[in-house]
Scaffold this active site. Structure first.
Site, PDB file in Angstrom:
ATOM      1  N   GLY A   4     -95.397  57.211  78.259  1.00 15.95           N
ATOM      2  CA  GLY A   4     -94.644  57.596  77.066  1.00 15.95           C
ATOM      3  C   GLY A   4     -95.237  56.970  75.810  1.00 15.95           C
ATOM      4  N   PHE A   7     -91.647  55.492  70.616  1.00 17.77           N
ATOM      5  CA  PHE A   7     -91.550  54.204  69.920  1.00 17.77           C
ATOM      6  C   PHE A   7     -91.805  53.032  70.859  1.00 17.77           C
ATOM      7  CE2 PHE A   7     -89.203  57.022  67.107  1.00 17.77           C
ATOM      8  CZ  PHE A   7     -89.726  56.663  65.886  1.00 17.77           C
ATOM      9  N   GLU A 162     -76.360  64.540  60.695  1.00 22.27           N
ATOM     10  CA  GLU A 162     -77.557  64.739  59.857  1.00 22.27           C
ATOM     11  C   GLU A 162     -77.961  66.209  59.833  1.00 22.27           C
ATOM     12  OE1 GLU A 162     -80.085  60.586  60.318  1.00 22.27           O
ATOM     13  OE2 GLU A 162     -80.276  62.114  61.850  1.00 22.27           O
ATOM     14  N   ALA A 307     -84.391  53.903  67.519  1.00 19.95           N
ATOM     15  CA  ALA A 307     -85.811  53.583  67.396  1.00 19.95           C
ATOM     16  C   ALA A 307     -86.078  52.069  67.281  1.00 19.95           C
ATOM     17  CB  ALA A 307     -86.403  54.342  66.213  1.00 19.95           C
TER      18      ALA A 307
HETATM   19  C1  LIG Z   1     -82.768  64.325  66.498  1.00 17.17           C
HETATM   20  C2  LIG Z   1     -82.785  62.815  66.657  1.00 17.17           C
HETATM   21  C3  LIG Z   1     -82.534  62.007  65.574  1.00 17.17           C
HETATM   22  C4  LIG Z   1     -82.571  60.613  65.710  1.00 17.17           C
HETATM   23  N1  LIG Z   1     -82.337  59.832  64.607  1.00 17.17           N
HETATM   24  C5  LIG Z   1     -82.470  58.493  64.697  1.00 17.17           C
HETATM   25  C6  LIG Z   1     -82.336  57.659  63.546  1.00 17.17           C
HETATM   26  O1  LIG Z   1     -82.062  58.143  62.439  1.00 17.17           O
HETATM   27  N2  LIG Z   1     -82.511  56.313  63.695  1.00 17.17           N
HETATM   28  C7  LIG Z   1     -82.823  55.750  64.913  1.00 17.17           C
HETATM   29  O2  LIG Z   1     -83.021  54.529  64.995  1.00 17.17           O
HETATM   30  N3  LIG Z   1     -82.931  56.503  66.017  1.00 17.17           N
HETATM   31  C8  LIG Z   1     -82.775  57.859  65.949  1.00 17.17           C
HETATM   32  N4  LIG Z   1     -82.912  58.636  67.064  1.00 17.17           N
HETATM   33  C9  LIG Z   1     -83.138  57.974  68.364  1.00 17.17           C
HETATM   34  C10 LIG Z   1     -84.589  57.535  68.521  1.00 17.17           C
HETATM   35  O3  LIG Z   1     -85.457  58.584  68.141  1.00 17.17           O
HETATM   36  C11 LIG Z   1     -84.828  57.130  69.976  1.00 17.17           C
HETATM   37  O4  LIG Z   1     -83.948  56.064  70.288  1.00 17.17           O
HETATM   38  C12 LIG Z   1     -86.270  56.682  70.185  1.00 17.17           C
HETATM   39  O5  LIG Z   1     -87.156  57.767  69.936  1.00 17.17           O
HETATM   40  C13 LIG Z   1     -86.465  56.168  71.608  1.00 17.17           C
HETATM   41  O6  LIG Z   1     -87.803  55.798  71.756  1.00 17.17           O
HETATM   42  P1  LIG Z   1     -88.491  55.910  73.199  1.00 17.17           P
HETATM   43  O7  LIG Z   1     -89.880  55.395  73.024  1.00 17.17           O
HETATM   44  O8  LIG Z   1     -87.630  55.310  74.232  1.00 17.17           O
HETATM   45  O9  LIG Z   1     -88.506  57.477  73.528  1.00 17.17           O
HETATM   46  P2  LIG Z   1     -89.221  58.671  72.771  1.00 17.17           P
HETATM   47  O10 LIG Z   1     -89.483  58.352  71.363  1.00 17.17           O
HETATM   48  O11 LIG Z   1     -88.391  59.863  73.089  1.00 17.17           O
HETATM   49  O12 LIG Z   1     -90.626  58.796  73.519  1.00 17.17           O
HETATM   50  C14 LIG Z   1     -90.710  59.143  74.864  1.00 17.17           C
HETATM   51  C15 LIG Z   1     -92.110  59.688  75.125  1.00 17.17           C
HETATM   52  O13 LIG Z   1     -92.274  59.866  76.525  1.00 17.17           O
HETATM   53  C16 LIG Z   1     -92.933  61.086  76.765  1.00 17.17           C
HETATM   54  N5  LIG Z   1     -92.558  61.546  78.109  1.00 17.17           N
HETATM   55  C17 LIG Z   1     -91.310  61.821  78.569  1.00 17.17           C
HETATM   56  N6  LIG Z   1     -91.355  62.174  79.867  1.00 17.17           N
HETATM   57  C18 LIG Z   1     -92.657  62.123  80.235  1.00 17.17           C
HETATM   58  C19 LIG Z   1     -93.342  62.390  81.446  1.00 17.17           C
HETATM   59  N7  LIG Z   1     -92.688  62.771  82.562  1.00 17.17           N
HETATM   60  N8  LIG Z   1     -94.689  62.253  81.484  1.00 17.17           N
HETATM   61  C20 LIG Z   1     -95.364  61.876  80.366  1.00 17.17           C
HETATM   62  N9  LIG Z   1     -94.773  61.611  79.188  1.00 17.17           N
HETATM   63  C21 LIG Z   1     -93.434  61.730  79.121  1.00 17.17           C
HETATM   64  C22 LIG Z   1     -92.439  61.998  75.661  1.00 17.17           C
HETATM   65  O14 LIG Z   1     -93.339  63.060  75.430  1.00 17.17           O
HETATM   66  C23 LIG Z   1     -92.352  61.034  74.476  1.00 17.17           C
HETATM   67  O15 LIG Z   1     -93.548  60.999  73.729  1.00 17.17           O
HETATM   68  C24 LIG Z   1     -82.858  60.035  66.962  1.00 17.17           C
HETATM   69  C25 LIG Z   1     -83.111  60.862  68.070  1.00 17.17           C
HETATM   70  C26 LIG Z   1     -83.070  62.238  67.926  1.00 17.17           C
HETATM   71  C27 LIG Z   1     -83.345  63.113  69.125  1.00 17.17           C
END
Ligand SMILES: Cc1cc2nc3c(=O)[nH]c(=O)nc-3n(C[C@H](O)[C@H](O)[C@H](O)COP(=O)(O)OP(=O)(O)OC[C@H]3O[C@@H](n4cnc5c(N)ncnc54)[C@H](O)[C@@H]3O)c2cc1C
Length: 337
Positions: A4, A7, A162, A307
């Site tokens: 992944g 973030f 939003e 995030a």
């Molecule tokens: C519409 C929306 C608005 C948001 N607004 C806010 C905000 O204003 N402020 C805030 O703090 N948070 C916000 N969030 C929440 C925040 O975006 C998430 O908490 C954050 O992105 C989590 O980070 P992460 O790295 O865990 O997952 P992600 O950022 O979702 O990254 C996961 C990655 O894993 C990859 N992946 C998934 N499954 C697989 C697989 N099987 N094989 C290979 N790759 C894979 C995906 O492609 C992705 O690139 C929002 C979320 C959404 C959906």
């Protein structure tokens, strides 16, 4: 290995860039997506404004290699992951695959609503909105025209609030100019929220402010309302009310991204991977989960899916791995030490 490039994963990789380790970062997309602005892609930003190629981010970082691949299965005992390109062994693993939309088993919701979690979903939603206005422009039946111009957003959390605000601005800004012959009194933006207020978990003053602000933008908010089913022609509420609408947007729930092998680890009810304070999976030293996929409680409450939390978890995992590697280099035994 880091699964992944969101973030959590990207920050873990960045942190390991200066350590004496070889990092393999895997993502099914070749870009890092700035999810907090996805709702704007559904309204007016371009896709490339919020997606940045992972390879550009990692340029000049020799010990981090990226591969574009989908992870299908994790074998924590064999310490391998299975991807669409074959099995890859790891010494340390950071699972940072994020979360996915959850429809709570509501009939029709997965098939007939528009979720907002990926770039392609954001683009699909924008196309639907623009097409609905084009359809309304040539629809002579008032009932069908109103259904085309009615947008129901299920979920009054941050994304729903939003997005509904951005949609109202799009409708009463650019679209009003582009479709001067349409009667904009026929447009409706409705937010459905099961709890008794918007933005659950936020301070009361902000929750009340958001409610007032949406009302001022002409958005109808139905609190304490649950959804019984979704069809292509509208949405049925638990009290029997039917709202004719061709576009239902689903922002009501998320759960941990799933792959095969998850059954060997402990999951929370929303399918997130339970982790210890070190972010390692119980019983699997050297295997970490971070970001939305990780479930950890602090003061009796799960850490929010945000995030900054994901970034801090990614940094914690990389710090822990760097510490383990240093410890091993100093003569102790590998990851369990
Ligand atoms: C519409 C929306 C608005 C948001 N607004 C806010 C905000 O204003 N402020 C805030 O703090 N948070 C916000 N969030 C929440 C925040 O975006 C998430 O908490 C954050 O992105 C989590 O980070 P992460 O790295 O865990 O997952 P992600 O950022 O979702 O990254 C996961 C990655 O894993 C990859 N992946 C998934 N499954 C697989 C697989 N099987 N094989 C290979 N790759 C894979 C995906 O492609 C992705 O690139 C929002 C979320 C959404 C959906």
């Amino acid at each position: 290995m880091i699964v992944g490039a969101g973030f959590a994963g990207l920050w873990a990789a960045r942190g390991l860039a200066l350590s004496p380790v070889d990092v393999l970062l895997i993502d099914r997309n070749n870009y890092h997506l700035f999810l907090p602005l996805l709702y704007q892609v559904a309204a007016e930003l371009e896709a490339e404004d919020i997606a940045c190629p992972v390879r550009s981010i990692l340029r000049g970082v020799p010990n981090v290699k990226f591969i574009l691949s989908e992870v299908r299965r994790i074998d924590p005992d064999a310490r391998e992951v299975e991807t669409d390109g074959g099995r890859i062994p790891f010494d340390y693993l950071v699972l940072a695959a994020g979360s996915t939309s959850h429809f709570f088993g509501i009939p029709g919701a997965p098939e007939h609503s528009f979720p907002l979690k990926t770039l392609s979903e954001g683009v699909a939603l924008r196309n639907r909105i623009l097409r609905s206005f084009e359809r309304a422009a040539r629809e002579s039946d008032p009932g069908r025209r109103i259904a085309a111009l009615t947008f129901v957003i299920v979920g009054g959390g941050a994304t729903g609030v939003e997005f509904s605000g951005a949609l109202a601005e799009l409708i009463h800004g650019p679209l009003r100019k582009d479709f001067p012959f349409l009667d904009f009194r026929e447009t409706r933006v409705v937010v459905i929220e099961a709890k008794d207020g918007l933005l659950p978990g936020m301070p009361d003053t902000l929750r009340r402010y958001a409610l007032k602000k949406l009302a001022r933008k002409g958005i109808e908010v139905r609190l304490g309302t649950t959804v019984r089913g979704v069809t292509e022609n509208g949405i049925r509420l638990e009290d029997g009310t039917f709202i004719p609408s061709e576009t239902t947007v689903w922002t009501a729930g998320v759960r941990g991204e799933t792959f095969g092998g998850n059954e060997r680890v402990t999951l929370s009810p929303d399918r997130r991977v339970k982790v210890m304070p070190s972010l390692e999976l119980p019983g699997y030293p050297g295997i970490f989960a971070a970001g939305d996929l990780a479930y950890f409680e602090e003061a009796g409450k799960p850490l929010p899916l945000m995030a900054p939390v994901a970034i801090q978890m990614g940094e914690t995992a990389d710090g822990r791995i760097a510490g383990c590697v240093q410890y091993a280099a100093d003569g102790a035994l590998g990851p369990a030490a």
